[in-house]
Write an enzyme that holds these catalytic residues in place. Sequence first.
Site, PDB file in Angstrom:
ATOM      1  N   ARG A  45       0.832  -1.212   0.000  1.00  0.00           N
ATOM      2  CA  ARG A  45       0.000   0.000   0.000  1.00  0.00           C
ATOM      3  C   ARG A  45       0.863   1.257   0.000  1.00  0.00           C
ATOM      4  O   ARG A  45       0.407   2.318  -0.401  1.00  0.00           O
ATOM      5  CB  ARG A  45      -0.908   0.004   1.239  1.00  0.00           C
ATOM      6  CG  ARG A  45      -2.017  -1.032   1.185  1.00  0.00           C
ATOM      7  CD  ARG A  45      -2.643  -1.192   2.543  1.00  0.00           C
ATOM      8  NE  ARG A  45      -1.614  -1.508   3.534  1.00  0.00           N
ATOM      9  CZ  ARG A  45      -1.835  -1.688   4.824  1.00  0.00           C
ATOM     10  NH1 ARG A  45      -3.046  -1.551   5.305  1.00  0.00           N
ATOM     11  NH2 ARG A  45      -0.842  -1.976   5.646  1.00  0.00           N
ATOM     12  N   LYS A 137       4.129 -19.284   5.923  1.00  0.00           N
ATOM     13  CA  LYS A 137       3.551 -19.747   7.182  1.00  0.00           C
ATOM     14  C   LYS A 137       3.318 -18.528   8.073  1.00  0.00           C
ATOM     15  O   LYS A 137       4.019 -17.534   7.894  1.00  0.00           O
ATOM     16  CB  LYS A 137       4.469 -20.766   7.849  1.00  0.00           C
ATOM     17  CG  LYS A 137       5.759 -20.168   8.471  1.00  0.00           C
ATOM     18  CD  LYS A 137       5.782 -20.300   9.964  1.00  0.00           C
ATOM     19  CE  LYS A 137       6.803 -19.445  10.624  1.00  0.00           C
ATOM     20  NZ  LYS A 137       6.770 -19.224  12.010  1.00  0.00           N
ATOM     21  N   HIS A 167      10.302 -22.655   5.609  1.00  0.00           N
ATOM     22  CA  HIS A 167      11.664 -22.510   5.097  1.00  0.00           C
ATOM     23  C   HIS A 167      12.625 -23.542   5.701  1.00  0.00           C
ATOM     24  O   HIS A 167      13.694 -23.771   5.166  1.00  0.00           O
ATOM     25  CB  HIS A 167      12.181 -21.069   5.277  1.00  0.00           C
ATOM     26  CG  HIS A 167      12.540 -20.702   6.670  1.00  0.00           C
ATOM     27  ND1 HIS A 167      11.654 -20.145   7.535  1.00  0.00           N
ATOM     28  CD2 HIS A 167      13.699 -20.834   7.347  1.00  0.00           C
ATOM     29  CE1 HIS A 167      12.245 -19.937   8.693  1.00  0.00           C
ATOM     30  NE2 HIS A 167      13.501 -20.350   8.614  1.00  0.00           N
ATOM     31  N   LYS A 171      16.309 -26.103   4.035  1.00  0.00           N
ATOM     32  CA  LYS A 171      17.661 -26.195   4.589  1.00  0.00           C
ATOM     33  C   LYS A 171      18.324 -27.497   4.163  1.00  0.00           C
ATOM     34  O   LYS A 171      17.696 -28.558   4.138  1.00  0.00           O
ATOM     35  CB  LYS A 171      17.606 -26.092   6.121  1.00  0.00           C
ATOM     36  CG  LYS A 171      17.240 -24.691   6.590  1.00  0.00           C
ATOM     37  CD  LYS A 171      17.137 -24.627   8.098  1.00  0.00           C
ATOM     38  CE  LYS A 171      16.752 -23.243   8.557  1.00  0.00           C
ATOM     39  NZ  LYS A 171      17.820 -22.264   8.457  1.00  0.00           N
ATOM     40  N   ASP A 224       3.906 -20.919  16.960  1.00  0.00           N
ATOM     41  CA  ASP A 224       4.886 -20.221  16.132  1.00  0.00           C
ATOM     42  C   ASP A 224       5.954 -21.171  15.575  1.00  0.00           C
ATOM     43  O   ASP A 224       6.431 -20.975  14.458  1.00  0.00           O
ATOM     44  CB  ASP A 224       5.563 -19.118  16.972  1.00  0.00           C
ATOM     45  CG  ASP A 224       6.379 -18.161  16.115  1.00  0.00           C
ATOM     46  OD1 ASP A 224       5.939 -17.853  14.991  1.00  0.00           O
ATOM     47  OD2 ASP A 224       7.454 -17.720  16.562  1.00  0.00           O
ATOM     48  N   HIS A 229       7.715 -25.720  11.763  1.00  0.00           N
ATOM     49  CA  HIS A 229       9.103 -26.184  11.600  1.00  0.00           C
ATOM     50  C   HIS A 229       9.364 -27.528  12.289  1.00  0.00           C
ATOM     51  O   HIS A 229       9.891 -28.459  11.687  1.00  0.00           O
ATOM     52  CB  HIS A 229      10.094 -25.170  12.186  1.00  0.00           C
ATOM     53  CG  HIS A 229       9.950 -23.786  11.616  1.00  0.00           C
ATOM     54  ND1 HIS A 229       9.682 -23.553  10.293  1.00  0.00           N
ATOM     55  CD2 HIS A 229      10.064 -22.568  12.200  1.00  0.00           C
ATOM     56  CE1 HIS A 229       9.636 -22.241  10.090  1.00  0.00           C
ATOM     57  NE2 HIS A 229       9.859 -21.634  11.222  1.00  0.00           N
TER      58      HIS A 229
HETATM   59  N1  NAP Z   1       9.456 -11.719   8.632  1.00  0.00           N
HETATM   60  C1  NAP Z   1       9.842 -12.985   8.656  1.00  0.00           C
HETATM   61  O1  NAP Z   1      11.024 -13.320   8.898  1.00  0.00           O
HETATM   62  C2  NAP Z   1       8.860 -14.077   8.398  1.00  0.00           C
HETATM   63  C3  NAP Z   1       9.282 -15.420   8.514  1.00  0.00           C
HETATM   64  C4  NAP Z   1       8.383 -16.445   8.223  1.00  0.00           C
HETATM   65  C5  NAP Z   1       7.097 -16.126   7.838  1.00  0.00           C
HETATM   66  N2  NAP Z   1       6.693 -14.822   7.739  1.00  0.00           N
HETATM   67  C6  NAP Z   1       5.326 -14.552   7.314  1.00  0.00           C
HETATM   68  O2  NAP Z   1       5.374 -13.750   6.144  1.00  0.00           O
HETATM   69  C7  NAP Z   1       4.277 -12.854   6.106  1.00  0.00           C
HETATM   70  C8  NAP Z   1       4.792 -11.433   6.044  1.00  0.00           C
HETATM   71  O3  NAP Z   1       5.563 -11.174   7.209  1.00  0.00           O
HETATM   72  P1  NAP Z   1       6.412  -9.832   7.411  1.00  0.00           P
HETATM   73  O4  NAP Z   1       7.214 -10.043   8.639  1.00  0.00           O
HETATM   74  O5  NAP Z   1       7.090  -9.446   6.165  1.00  0.00           O
HETATM   75  O6  NAP Z   1       5.237  -8.789   7.750  1.00  0.00           O
HETATM   76  P2  NAP Z   1       5.295  -7.197   7.643  1.00  0.00           P
HETATM   77  O7  NAP Z   1       6.683  -6.704   7.791  1.00  0.00           O
HETATM   78  O8  NAP Z   1       4.247  -6.697   8.576  1.00  0.00           O
HETATM   79  O9  NAP Z   1       4.864  -6.914   6.144  1.00  0.00           O
HETATM   80  C9  NAP Z   1       3.530  -7.033   5.718  1.00  0.00           C
HETATM   81  C10 NAP Z   1       3.455  -6.614   4.271  1.00  0.00           C
HETATM   82  O10 NAP Z   1       2.089  -6.720   3.861  1.00  0.00           O
HETATM   83  C11 NAP Z   1       1.751  -5.506   3.184  1.00  0.00           C
HETATM   84  N3  NAP Z   1       0.313  -5.259   3.369  1.00  0.00           N
HETATM   85  C12 NAP Z   1      -0.354  -5.183   4.535  1.00  0.00           C
HETATM   86  N4  NAP Z   1      -1.659  -4.945   4.291  1.00  0.00           N
HETATM   87  C13 NAP Z   1      -1.787  -4.890   2.939  1.00  0.00           C
HETATM   88  C14 NAP Z   1      -2.879  -4.671   2.064  1.00  0.00           C
HETATM   89  N5  NAP Z   1      -4.132  -4.466   2.520  1.00  0.00           N
HETATM   90  N6  NAP Z   1      -2.649  -4.674   0.749  1.00  0.00           N
HETATM   91  C15 NAP Z   1      -1.406  -4.885   0.250  1.00  0.00           C
HETATM   92  N7  NAP Z   1      -0.330  -5.095   1.019  1.00  0.00           N
HETATM   93  C16 NAP Z   1      -0.526  -5.101   2.361  1.00  0.00           C
HETATM   94  C17 NAP Z   1       2.605  -4.453   3.856  1.00  0.00           C
HETATM   95  O11 NAP Z   1       2.831  -3.371   3.000  1.00  0.00           O
HETATM   96  P3  NAP Z   1       2.157  -1.931   3.166  1.00  0.00           P
HETATM   97  O12 NAP Z   1       2.121  -1.622   4.626  1.00  0.00           O
HETATM   98  O13 NAP Z   1       3.036  -1.051   2.328  1.00  0.00           O
HETATM   99  O14 NAP Z   1       0.820  -2.114   2.580  1.00  0.00           O
HETATM  100  C18 NAP Z   1       3.915  -5.212   4.014  1.00  0.00           C
HETATM  101  O15 NAP Z   1       4.649  -5.159   2.806  1.00  0.00           O
HETATM  102  C19 NAP Z   1       3.464 -13.166   7.376  1.00  0.00           C
HETATM  103  O16 NAP Z   1       2.505 -14.119   7.052  1.00  0.00           O
HETATM  104  C20 NAP Z   1       4.503 -13.768   8.299  1.00  0.00           C
HETATM  105  O17 NAP Z   1       3.923 -14.617   9.254  1.00  0.00           O
HETATM  106  C21 NAP Z   1       7.559 -13.794   8.018  1.00  0.00           C
END
Ligand code: NAP
Length: 476
Positions: A45, A137, A167, A171, A224, A229
């Site tokens: 967004r 996940k 992920h 590994k 979590d 995992h």
């Molecule tokens: N971070 C990790 O290491 C990690 C590891 C394993 C799994 N995950 C999973 O991966 C997913 C993302 O995690 P994250 O840590 O990257 O979360 P995050 O940092 O909160 O990022 C969320 C993303 O979603 C976008 N977003 C939110 N609402 C939106 C909407 N209505 N329309 C379009 N885009 C939208 C946000 O962009 P805007 O705010 O610009 O819209 C942002 O790019 C989650 O399911 C999480 O559980 C993350």
Amino acid sequence: MTHMIDLVIFGGTGDLAQRKLLPSLWHLHRANQLDRVRRIICLGRSGHDTPAYRAQIADQINDAAESDSFLGKLEYLTLDATQLSDFDALSHLLHNPAPAEQTVFYLATAPALYGTICEHLKSSGVLALPSRVVLEKPIGNDLASCREINQRVLAVFNESNVFRIDHYLGKETVQNLLALRFGNSMFDPVWNSHHVDNIQITVAESIGVEGRGDFYAQTGALRDMVQNHILQVLCLVAMEPPASLEADTIRDEKLKVLRALTPITADTVKKNSVRGQYDDGAIDGQPVRGFLEEGGFAQATNTETFVALRAGVHNWRWINVPIYLRTGKRLAERYSEIVVEFKKHPFSLFADDQNHTPNKLVINIQPEESITLHTVIKKPGLSRGIKLEPVELTLTADTDKKQHYDAYERLLLDVFAGDQTLFMRGDEVEAAWQWIDGIIQAWQDVGVNVKPYPAGTMGPAAAQALTERDGRSWYD
Ligand SMILES: NC(=O)c1ccc[n+]([C@@H]2O[C@H](COP(=O)([O-])OP(=O)(O)OC[C@H]3O[C@@H](n4cnc5c(N)ncnc54)[C@H](OP(=O)(O)O)[C@@H]3O)[C@@H](O)[C@H]2O)c1
């Protein structure tokens, strides 16, 4: 070279995309593995435009040599996934100048958006193009929400085009479990309850919840880490030999393990589980705050930042073999490890065999990836009689640094190739949630509360008691 693939990343501004996906894509590009990808279209967004987004990624890459050709593949589009009309611009972009042969939609957003995104992709006509979808996940927060996501996604995509990422499966040592178990003849005869005394899987983190206190308060360590995992790793340790390396053949065998997990119920939960929450303590000599203070909670919560389980797989191969699982935050050190401990031999020939030390296969998943077989040999020298000395046989391949890759690199290539072997099928994820939901229900029914543990330790004392009650101990 034909440019066959457009990769579309929902959540292109988020932590996962910035910290994992884009760096992995960059590494693949440098290794000449990204030629098939025409464009990487990042969505969010936030109101960037493509030049600003490229500039931001260029800063992160910080390597001018080959970055232009990579940055040239990146495009940014502002899109709110909840707004169907926003998908028109995406559709226009994907059709121009001409559609790619394959479009991969990577959903790196909160799971609550997965159903809506898929429905909007369909309604906007984008899915007329051959497409795959990648889901991060967690798939839901319990069985009911997981089913809802699966149903909504599968109303739009065929299961054969859905790639649910864990992920850990990307590994090297986790995949090595398949090679080790099914590529060698010597392990199979002893890989069962006749010869294995117990199995341990530990995923230990030294970091705390950091800025994710609110998310974590809704989640806890069981959801979590164990649901995905740890259970995925357990499946590869415990599954029967598959008839082939076909994705569905392997996934069928993993599903059988998940369905054979002994339910942990109100009657057994106190004996077979420990919940913990970190308190003030020290890591690497530095003082750290407890969970409540770090997460900014005014009142005590019952969120577990540590969980240990005594699990079992109720089938012919594993009956009566305890499978100890544990994970936690703010533990003494960061590592993930599988230990398969074999039974002691029935009779000792050696006077100094104080140990009766059982053989162990220790599989380190992180931070280092290695496989070590713990055995004993004769202590060298002229001392009288035969004395024993422990030795470790390292089964690790030559670790040429150039071959090191991140799990996401491996998994992205598999998505591009359409290979689902290292991805979870919907029924697997649901079976995992079913077992986890049972534990959470039992905790509620019986009132199992978190026990405090000092940060920098390996969890509450009760976690040690979990193994010691059985006359065993964690391999620390
Ligand atoms: N971070 C990790 O290491 C990690 C590891 C394993 C799994 N995950 C999973 O991966 C997913 C993302 O995690 P994250 O840590 O990257 O979360 P995050 O940092 O909160 O990022 C969320 C993303 O979603 C976008 N977003 C939110 N609402 C939106 C909407 N209505 N329309 C379009 N885009 C939208 C946000 O962009 P805007 O705010 O610009 O819209 C942002 O790019 C989650 O399911 C999480 O559980 C993350």
